[in-house]
Design a protein around this motif. Sequence first.
Motif, short mmCIF file in Angstrom:
data_model
loop_
_atom_site.label_atom_id
_atom_site.label_comp_id
_atom_site.label_asym_id
_atom_site.label_seq_id
_atom_site.Cartn_x
_atom_site.Cartn_y
_atom_site.Cartn_z
N MET A 47 0.83 -1.20 0.00
CA MET A 47 0.00 0.00 0.00
C MET A 47 0.86 1.25 0.00
O MET A 47 0.61 2.21 -0.75
CB MET A 47 -0.92 0.00 1.22
CG MET A 47 -1.78 1.25 1.37
SD MET A 47 -2.96 1.50 0.01
CE MET A 47 -4.21 0.26 0.45
N GLU A 48 1.91 1.27 0.80
CA GLU A 48 2.78 2.44 0.86
C GLU A 48 3.44 2.70 -0.49
O GLU A 48 3.63 3.86 -0.88
CB GLU A 48 3.84 2.25 1.94
CG GLU A 48 4.87 3.38 2.02
CD GLU A 48 4.26 4.76 2.22
OE1 GLU A 48 4.87 5.75 1.76
OE2 GLU A 48 3.15 4.87 2.82
N SER A 49 3.78 1.65 -1.20
CA SER A 49 4.38 1.83 -2.53
C SER A 49 3.42 2.55 -3.47
O SER A 49 3.82 3.45 -4.22
CB SER A 49 4.77 0.47 -3.11
OG SER A 49 5.27 0.60 -4.42
N VAL A 50 2.13 2.17 -3.42
CA VAL A 50 1.14 2.85 -4.25
C VAL A 50 0.95 4.30 -3.79
O VAL A 50 0.86 5.22 -4.60
CB VAL A 50 -0.20 2.10 -4.22
CG1 VAL A 50 -1.26 2.84 -5.04
CG2 VAL A 50 -0.04 0.68 -4.75
N LEU A 51 0.91 4.51 -2.48
CA LEU A 51 0.72 5.86 -1.96
C LEU A 51 1.89 6.77 -2.35
O LEU A 51 1.69 7.98 -2.56
CB LEU A 51 0.55 5.82 -0.44
CG LEU A 51 -0.69 5.06 0.07
CD1 LEU A 51 -0.83 5.21 1.58
CD2 LEU A 51 -1.96 5.52 -0.63
N GLN A 52 3.08 6.21 -2.46
CA GLN A 52 4.21 7.01 -2.95
C GLN A 52 3.98 7.47 -4.38
O GLN A 52 4.28 8.62 -4.74
CB GLN A 52 5.50 6.19 -2.86
CG GLN A 52 6.02 5.98 -1.46
CD GLN A 52 7.28 5.13 -1.42
OE1 GLN A 52 7.83 4.77 -2.47
NE2 GLN A 52 7.77 4.83 -0.23
N ASP A 53 3.42 6.59 -5.21
CA ASP A 53 3.10 6.97 -6.58
C ASP A 53 2.04 8.08 -6.61
O ASP A 53 2.10 9.00 -7.45
CB ASP A 53 2.60 5.76 -7.37
CG ASP A 53 3.70 4.74 -7.64
OD1 ASP A 53 4.89 5.11 -7.54
OD2 ASP A 53 3.36 3.58 -7.95
N ILE A 54 1.08 7.99 -5.71
CA ILE A 54 0.03 9.02 -5.65
C ILE A 54 0.64 10.36 -5.21
O ILE A 54 0.28 11.42 -5.73
CB ILE A 54 -1.11 8.58 -4.71
CG1 ILE A 54 -1.78 7.31 -5.26
CG2 ILE A 54 -2.14 9.69 -4.55
CD1 ILE A 54 -2.85 6.73 -4.37
N ARG A 55 1.57 10.32 -4.25
CA ARG A 55 2.25 11.55 -3.83
C ARG A 55 2.95 12.21 -5.01
O ARG A 55 2.91 13.44 -5.17
CB ARG A 55 3.27 11.24 -2.74
CG ARG A 55 2.68 10.87 -1.40
CD ARG A 55 3.75 10.79 -0.32
NE ARG A 55 3.23 10.05 0.82
CZ ARG A 55 3.51 8.78 1.09
NH1 ARG A 55 4.32 8.10 0.28
NH2 ARG A 55 2.99 8.19 2.14
N ALA A 56 3.60 11.39 -5.81
CA ALA A 56 4.31 11.94 -6.98
C ALA A 56 3.34 12.60 -7.94
O ALA A 56 3.63 13.67 -8.51
CB ALA A 56 5.09 10.83 -7.67
N THR A 57 2.18 11.98 -8.13
CA THR A 57 1.16 12.58 -9.00
C THR A 57 0.69 13.91 -8.42
O THR A 57 0.53 14.90 -9.16
CB THR A 57 -0.04 11.62 -9.17
OG1 THR A 57 0.41 10.41 -9.79
CG2 THR A 57 -1.12 12.26 -10.02
N CYS A 58 0.47 13.96 -7.11
CA CYS A 58 0.03 15.20 -6.47
C CYS A 58 1.06 16.31 -6.67
O CYS A 58 0.70 17.47 -6.92
CB CYS A 58 -0.22 14.97 -4.98
SG CYS A 58 -1.66 13.95 -4.60
N GLU A 59 2.33 15.97 -6.56
CA GLU A 59 3.38 16.96 -6.77
C GLU A 59 3.36 17.49 -8.19
O GLU A 59 3.52 18.69 -8.43
CB GLU A 59 4.73 16.34 -6.45
CG GLU A 59 4.93 16.03 -4.97
CD GLU A 59 6.18 15.21 -4.71
OE1 GLU A 59 6.91 14.91 -5.68
OE2 GLU A 59 6.43 14.86 -3.53
N GLY A 60 3.14 16.59 -9.15
CA GLY A 60 3.07 17.02 -10.53
C GLY A 60 1.88 17.91 -10.81
O GLY A 60 1.97 18.89 -11.57
N LEU A 61 0.77 17.63 -10.18
CA LEU A 61 -0.43 18.46 -10.35
C LEU A 61 -0.20 19.85 -9.78
O LEU A 61 -0.59 20.86 -10.38
CB LEU A 61 -1.62 17.80 -9.64
CG LEU A 61 -2.12 16.49 -10.26
CD1 LEU A 61 -3.06 15.76 -9.29
CD2 LEU A 61 -2.84 16.73 -11.58
N ALA A 62 0.43 19.91 -8.61
CA ALA A 62 0.68 21.21 -7.97
C ALA A 62 1.64 22.05 -8.78
O ALA A 62 1.53 23.29 -8.80
CB ALA A 62 1.22 20.99 -6.56
N ALA A 63 2.58 21.40 -9.47
CA ALA A 63 3.60 22.14 -10.23
C ALA A 63 3.19 22.45 -11.65
O ALA A 63 3.97 23.05 -12.41
CB ALA A 63 4.90 21.31 -10.25
#
Length: 589
Positions: A455-471
């Motif tokens: 689960m944490e591995s997937v959540l890391q991918d979601i964090r990366a997506t969130c960072e890309g959206l913010a930028a």
Amino acid sequence: MDTYRAPVEDMRFLIDEVLEAENVLGSLPDFAELGVGPDLTVALLDEAAKLAGDALAPLRRVGDEQPATCEAGAVTCSPGHEDALNQMGAGGWIGISSDPNYGGQGLPEIYSTVGHEMWNGANMALALAPMLSSGAALAIHAHGTEEQKRTYLEKMHTGEWMGTMNLTESGAGSDLGVMKARAVPEGDHYRITGQKIFITWGDHEATDNIVHLVLAKLPGAPEGSRGISLFIVPKFLVNEDGSLGERNDVYPVSVEHKLGIHGSPTCVMAFGDNGGAIGYLLGEENRGLACMFTMMNEARLKVGIQGLGASEGALQKATAYARERVQGGVPIIEHADVKRMLLTMKSLCEAMRALAYAEAVTMDLAHRGPQDQRGQQQSRIDLMIPVIKGWMTEVGQEVTSLGVQVHGGMGYVEETGAAQYFRDVRITPIYEGTNGIQAADLVSRKLGRDGGAAMESVLQDIRATCEGLAASGDARLAGIGSAMEGALAEQEASTQWVLQALKQDAAAAMGASFEYMMQTGYLFGGWHLARAAQVAFERLQAGSDNPFYEAKLATALYYAEQILPRCAAHAGAVARADGALQSYPLEWI
């Protein structure tokens, strides 16, 4: 006549542009020589869409109004259904992802997933036949002897024969350990006796033979589920030269009278009423459940796809009605609440599709990807499957119910066909493991076994997506990212709560499991919509004027604003699962 148009543009967008599946999979040795790439995707999707729209969809209402029947030990199918199944077999669709050494086409799972969405969107009752047959063939492929594979698989993959799975017995439900079916050794085979219920497409004349996989117990077998074996029991015995021999002692007793999927002959099957059905051991003695679970990931992915397919069909029918139905001088699609319902249906359909397609690629990578990555990919797909099966079938009920609501009173009238989607999809949260079982599996097995690492591995991918959206510099993407960040934080908190509960109070963890599964589904669905929105934004920035990309952005934003907040509600329920739920006395219920 029912109409269905496969959402081919969205399917191609996900496969080609978002997932880049053709590049990812087409470079693998198993797929490169098969020509996996954009041209193949276009050809397959176009042909599948024609079959779904022209051959399957017109039979949806026919099967509902003229159900399959059983008389004198034989099933009569709904009109047209046997011919449609023959068309699917002749087109190579049934074995599209199966081993080419045994009559399959060997193509990636993503293409099978796309096909199953179309089949279920067009006619869910009919689509059950190839789905169950493929699952039975997969079990034989994984555990059969070479002789068994050569005897059965090619004809099953080409649709000349069909397969079934015979698990459940009356009064047993999912508790397979109490089954009464018995298998007695007799030379090179066994004599099978007993009765099974809820056997999907248990009998018909669409194919020359039906290959039943039957769970039964041997004499002296261990008690409970540890003593179950799996047997191949063909409707017609097969001679050494591959021709069909005598009729086996297996017959349908009746077909179930069901809430929906009337065109699917769900049979009560009797084995051995006239001396014993001849069966052949598949795999090892007392290892029947392990053999059956070989195909559970694929089967549960396909059940989740059923939720998606029925939802897409309901969305299309509701949208067409809302554009035509005039009230107050305007089409009702202009009414705010009708627009809300349709956008909810649309955004949930696209979120389900994106999640399922992404994990179909994961399944391909787990089976065919680089050896050093297969373990990680398998852990991910193992985590995803209960979410896909559970969340997507729960959402399927909501979407198809909204389809009825958009029609108003006419939706409650059977002649419009809106209610059939609702009735048909209701079975999906029940079979292949009820959604309570999926939720328990997600929490106790998939989350608990590795301490939440997958689960944490997937959540890391979601964090990366969130960072890309913010930028991104785009207000719409930033808004999606902000909503995603909030839902991600809630998921992290719920995950830690569940992991702690597993150590201290397993009952509380189980009480939270359904809410956790739904929370996870809404987050994962929103994540994949956000990924699609990023790609759509890139295409628009590059100069595209395709309104499809604008629609993808708008749909993802709607989901972020109106659907993703559901994560907070589920998170609140998870955090309080050790309260009144646990303390409430059973005698008060």
